[in-house]
Write an enzyme that holds these catalytic residues in place. Structure first.
Site, short mmCIF file in Angstrom:
data_model
loop_
_atom_site.label_atom_id
_atom_site.label_comp_id
_atom_site.label_asym_id
_atom_site.label_seq_id
_atom_site.Cartn_x
_atom_site.Cartn_y
_atom_site.Cartn_z
N ASP A 136 0.80 -1.23 0.00
CA ASP A 136 0.00 0.00 0.00
C ASP A 136 0.84 1.28 0.00
O ASP A 136 0.31 2.38 -0.15
CB ASP A 136 -0.95 0.02 1.20
N TYR A 196 10.46 4.28 1.55
CA TYR A 196 11.45 3.26 1.93
C TYR A 196 12.82 3.49 1.30
O TYR A 196 13.81 2.92 1.76
CB TYR A 196 10.94 1.85 1.59
P1 NAD Z 1 0.53 -8.95 13.61
O1 NAD Z 1 1.61 -9.77 14.22
O2 NAD Z 1 -0.28 -8.07 14.47
O3 NAD Z 1 -0.51 -9.93 12.89
C1 NAD Z 1 -0.15 -11.02 12.15
C2 NAD Z 1 -1.05 -12.20 12.48
O4 NAD Z 1 -0.62 -13.28 11.66
C3 NAD Z 1 -0.95 -12.68 13.93
O5 NAD Z 1 -2.23 -12.78 14.50
C4 NAD Z 1 -0.31 -14.08 13.80
O6 NAD Z 1 -0.76 -15.00 14.77
C5 NAD Z 1 -0.72 -14.47 12.42
N1 NAD Z 1 0.11 -15.49 11.80
C6 NAD Z 1 1.46 -15.68 11.92
N2 NAD Z 1 1.83 -16.73 11.20
C7 NAD Z 1 0.72 -17.22 10.61
C8 NAD Z 1 0.47 -18.32 9.74
N3 NAD Z 1 1.45 -19.13 9.33
N4 NAD Z 1 -0.80 -18.53 9.31
C9 NAD Z 1 -1.80 -17.73 9.72
N5 NAD Z 1 -1.62 -16.68 10.56
C10 NAD Z 1 -0.38 -16.44 10.99
O7 NAD Z 1 1.18 -8.13 12.42
P2 NAD Z 1 0.69 -6.79 11.70
O8 NAD Z 1 1.60 -5.70 12.09
O9 NAD Z 1 -0.76 -6.61 11.88
O10 NAD Z 1 0.99 -7.13 10.18
C11 NAD Z 1 0.41 -8.20 9.51
C12 NAD Z 1 1.09 -8.42 8.18
O11 NAD Z 1 0.64 -7.48 7.22
C13 NAD Z 1 2.61 -8.27 8.23
O12 NAD Z 1 3.20 -9.21 7.36
C14 NAD Z 1 2.82 -6.88 7.69
O13 NAD Z 1 4.10 -6.70 7.23
C15 NAD Z 1 1.77 -6.89 6.59
N6 NAD Z 1 1.40 -5.59 6.03
C16 NAD Z 1 1.79 -5.36 4.74
C17 NAD Z 1 1.45 -4.20 4.12
C18 NAD Z 1 1.92 -3.97 2.73
O14 NAD Z 1 1.98 -2.87 2.27
N7 NAD Z 1 2.32 -4.99 1.99
C19 NAD Z 1 0.72 -3.23 4.79
C20 NAD Z 1 0.33 -3.49 6.10
C21 NAD Z 1 0.67 -4.70 6.71
C1 G6P Z 2 3.34 0.38 5.12
C2 G6P Z 2 4.12 -0.60 4.33
C3 G6P Z 2 3.92 -2.01 4.84
C4 G6P Z 2 4.20 -2.06 6.33
C5 G6P Z 2 3.20 -1.12 6.96
C6 G6P Z 2 3.14 -1.14 8.45
O1 G6P Z 2 1.98 0.26 4.84
O2 G6P Z 2 3.79 -0.58 2.97
O3 G6P Z 2 4.66 -2.90 4.10
O4 G6P Z 2 4.07 -3.36 6.83
O5 G6P Z 2 3.50 0.17 6.50
O6 G6P Z 2 4.29 -0.71 9.02
P1 G6P Z 2 4.34 -0.53 10.60
O7 G6P Z 2 5.74 -0.18 10.85
O8 G6P Z 2 3.36 0.56 10.91
O9 G6P Z 2 3.93 -1.87 11.17
MN MN Z 3 4.49 -2.44 1.93
#
Ligand code: NAD
Ligand code: G6P
Ligand code: MN
Length: 441
Positions: free
Chosen positions: A171, A263
């Site tokens: 995002d 980034y």
């Molecule tokens: P978080 O730790 O709060 O949540 C992740 C959840 O995934 C936890 O509840 C955990 O128990 C679960 N989990 C772990 N391994 C698992 C598996 N093998 N199968 C099913 N569930 C599993 O983390 P968060 O900060 O909320 O972030 C969640 C994910 O979303 C992260 O990978 C983060 O980097 C990603 N994210 C990506 C973007 C992006 O731009 N690509 C944006 C926002 C968040």
């Molecule tokens: C942005 C990035 C993600 C990252 C997210 C949360 O949205 O694109 O890849 O996981 O920020 O970052 P934070 O540090 O807030 O967990």
């Molecule tokens: Mn990202």
């Protein structure tokens, strides 16, 4: 209008609440029949699931909603699977950040040594999860944004070469566009960007006004100089995010050709950033004390009251809104433009075909159609070829159980850039990731 079944993998994520609310706000636009949360951690997911029950009872009573730790219940009959797992959880993110920083190297979720450490954990868990999904839902669209998306995308490309229904998304490019709209005083949807790069490493070459075709980048350059650069999304207001957006001004002063992704700061100022990150309180600590606490406190409050009260409003959650828009583009064959991670195949003319790059795509029911950006200038090409090599080498290390490939990936990375430092931080991360990484020999 067809209604869709969606599963969210990582139901216990700190981002799930935002999704649950956005599915209510967007129910006319993207109508859901069934929503299932899946997580491997039942205890973490439960309060979010219970919050969901109260939310949907009030806001979306016709929705079939449940939460589970059973893969069959989670995946069977799904049209879309949204993947937001964090392999190893936030405590392992903290280690990814603290261990490199203790050696004077940047500790970051997706970049540098920490990003590669998280990448190896995610390869293990994501590949398993996608096999599970394909067992029960061979036709479902898999929308992955689990990080590090660059490394995950490369690993999934190799493990599932013929699967055309896996899409990797971030995002942050859209968040930057939203911030531009804030500076320009317009709606972000009126901006038509041209973008190239890798995930978490890219640039906007143009930001067009969608109606007039005027390139607004020169105007934005001036506005950033005058007013600085700030996040638009309410979720990105912590101090570290404000610092991050602040660095866009510096990046544009030093490298004014294009507008950077936030980034890029880590790759262009590795020493400065390593010196300015607090090794005793990294972003993982800030998230655990901030977003994670806020989300679970909110769940507890609502569950205790049994009603939503003032915990639901019309303010959109940018992240969830974006991912739901992506699903909508596919579901209704909208052919709208989104910045997505896809196999290059000429989109960036002077980069290798099999790189997973991030570019603007038109998106519909048959998947993404990337828009070409032509040749990119030598400076940017040099940076990206370096990084795509790291990403490929760390995925080689995963598939080949190769310590040597991992050492090469770490050595090549601009955030490490030295064979001795690479070996030291790699060995410490192997120790910290026992049981979560493939064994490297
Ligand atoms: P978080 O730790 O709060 O949540 C992740 C959840 O995934 C936890 O509840 C955990 O128990 C679960 N989990 C772990 N391994 C698992 C598996 N093998 N199968 C099913 N569930 C599993 O983390 P968060 O900060 O909320 O972030 C969640 C994910 O979303 C992260 O990978 C983060 O980097 C990603 N994210 C990506 C973007 C992006 O731009 N690509 C944006 C926002 C968040
Ligand atoms: C942005 C990035 C993600 C990252 C997210 C949360 O949205 O694109 O890849 O996981 O920020 O970052 P934070 O540090 O807030 O967990
Ligand atoms: Mn990202």
């Amino acid at each position: 209008m067809k209604k869709y079944s969606v599963c969210i993998v990582g139901g216990g994520s700190t981002f799930t609440l935002g999704f649950l609310k956005s599915f209510c706000r967007m129910k006319e636009q993207f109508p859901l029949k069934k929503l299932v949360l899946f997580d491997i951690d039942a205890e973490r997911q439960e309060p979010i699931g219970e919050f969901g029950k109260i939310l949907f009872k009030e806001q979306f009573p016709e929705l079939d909603f449940s939460y589970t730790t059973d893969i069959k219940e989670a995946y069977e009959g799904m049209d879309f699977v949204f993947m937001q797992m964090r392999a190893g959880g936030l405590p392992m993110r903290a280690k990814d950040e603290h261990i490199p920083l203790s050696m004077g190297l940047i500790g970051q979720e997706t970049c540098g040594a920490g990003g590669m450490a998280y990448g190896l954990r995610s390869c293990v868990d994501m590949i398993k999860a996608v096999h599970d999904i394909r067992n029960y839902a061979p036709e479902a669209w898999i929308l992955n944004y689990s990080n590090p998306a660059a490394i995950v995308a490369e690993a999934l490309r190799r493990e599932f070469p013929d699967d055309k229904k896996i899409l990797n998304i971030c995002d942050q490019p859209e968040n930057v566009v939203r911030s531009c709209s804030r500076l320009l005083g317009c709606d972000w949807e009126n901006l038509d960007p041209v973008y190239f790069g890798l995930n978490h490493y890219g640039w906007f070459t143009n930001i067009y006004d969608i109606k007039t075709g005027e390139d607004l980048l020169p105007k934005l350059r001036e506005l950033i100089k005058k007013n600085g650069f700030l996040p638009q999304d309410a979720e990105q207001r912590d101090q570290s995010w404000l610092d991050t957006y602040g660095m866009v001004e510096t990046l544009m002063n030093d490298f004014p050709d294009f507008l950077p992704n936030t980034y890029d700061q880590y790759y262009l100022y590795p020493d400065y950033k390593a010196a300015h990150l607090d090794p005793n309180f990294t972003r993982a600590d800030e998230v655990m004390a901030g977003r994670e606490k806020r989300v679970f406190d909110e769940c507890r409050e609502v569950i205790a009251a049994g009603v939503l009260g003032d915990k639901f409003d019309d303010i959109s959650d940018a992240h969830a809104e974006m991912m739901i828009n992506v699903a909508e583009a596919i579901a209704y064959n909208k052919n709208t433009r989104h910045i997505l991670i896809v196999e290059n195949n000429g989109a960036i003319a002077n980069m290798q075909d099999d790189a997973m790059v991030e570019v603007v795509c038109e998106l519909g029911i048959n998947g993404p159609r990337p828009m070409r950006v032509g040749n990119i200038p030598q400076f940017y090409l040099g940076l990206l070829v370096n990084q795509v090599s790291c990403e490929k080498l760390i995925v080689d290390a995963y598939f080949e159980n190769s310590y040597q490939k991992a050492l090469m990936a770490f050595t090549l990375n601009r955030l490490i850039n030295d064979g001795k430092k690479a070996r030291k931080v790699l060995d410490a991360l192997i120790e910290a990731n026992k049981g979560m990484w493939p064994e490297l020999k």
